[in-house]
Design an enzyme around this catalytic site. Sequence first.
Site, PDB file in Angstrom:
ATOM      1  N   GLU A   1      97.380 -18.823  69.350  1.00 30.20           N
ATOM      2  CA  GLU A   1      96.085 -19.195  68.762  1.00 30.20           C
ATOM      3  C   GLU A   1      95.635 -20.569  69.252  1.00 30.20           C
ATOM      4  OE1 GLU A   1      95.774 -19.048  64.428  1.00 30.20           O
ATOM      5  OE2 GLU A   1      94.258 -20.623  64.535  1.00 30.20           O
TER       6      GLU A   1
ATOM      7  N   HIS B   1     102.532 -11.052  65.679  1.00 31.81           N
ATOM      8  CA  HIS B   1     103.897 -11.497  65.964  1.00 31.81           C
ATOM      9  C   HIS B   1     104.912 -10.766  65.103  1.00 31.81           C
ATOM     10  CE1 HIS B   1     102.728 -14.318  68.882  1.00 31.81           C
ATOM     11  NE2 HIS B   1     102.326 -15.291  68.099  1.00 31.81           N
TER      12      HIS B   1
END
Length: 333
Positions: free
Chosen positions: A132, A47
């Site tokens: 995740e 990210h």
Amino acid sequence: MTALPLQQIVLAGPRGFCAGVDRAIDIVELALQICPHPVYVRKEIVHNRHVVEALRAKGAHFVDELREVPDNATVIFSAHGVSPAVRVEAQRRALRVIDATCPLVTKVHLEAIRYAREGYTIILVGHADHDEVVGTMGEAPDRMFLIAHPEDVDKLKVADPTKVAYLTQTTLSVDDTRDCIEALRRRFPKIVGPTKNDICYATQNRQAAVKTVAGEVDVLLVIGAANSSNANRLVEVSTVMGTPSYLINDKNDIRPEWLEGAARVGVTAGASTPEFLVSEVVEALRLLCSAAVREVHVVEEDVRFGLPRELEDMAHGAGKTLPPRSGAVAVSG
Ligand code: SF4
């Protein structure tokens, strides 16, 4: 802008890239060298916009979903992991998969699979919609519940309260997670789980560094993306300690009013943030004042993960040898 009273810039250490991010970036760079192009990457490999743009400039094609990848093409799964449904779809489409899932995320997936097989209801502590969490929930969607706060525990409806297990996202706040686990233990005294929690070493170390630095500065700048879980947690840790903290993408986001009246400013970076962004922020601050730079290092890290087997197999199949990993960060400004 008027001269700042800033006297010191305190750099938190460890900060920035973790072993999982370092490995994921290496995987994309190596795949671009050994695989036929185009090479696709599902989701942001990590990210951070700067990392993604640097890899895009080198030829990586970033997509959100597998349907954007042509049959038989090469696709890399991001460091955050994927659900089994994505793996099945990739196999059905005969895609050449390289899995850059961080081994510490894979560990949580394996725990989920084991608890599900043993008949447990699984409570995952984490943030909805994070890549995740989506991947981990996919391992046992029928028997996994997600909670984010201790208050969520009372709302859980569990078939057998004596057969409950918990898992955690790897990038949570250590303190908030402890509160959630304590609430789970109160409600389900027989609950089982990992020895401590699944929060990874990098997340824990960066939060420990922030705790030390936040106690010494007037304001803390955290360099990281808005969608980076671990970077956001660093802001929270500082804020909880009473030290104002701001999440910035890079030096361009620094707002002078944050620094007004501050004698010491802390700087740290989330696990997906390249070090050159830290250097740029420090340089930008030093242009505003003549503050000295001091580094506070709470722990040394020497974690390094190996490359996925399939990447080595692909290199071998192409008659190439993987170049040695330098350990240096290849992404730069
Ligand atoms: S933050 Fe932790 S779990 Fe995530 S990639 Fe880095 S080492 Fe792995």
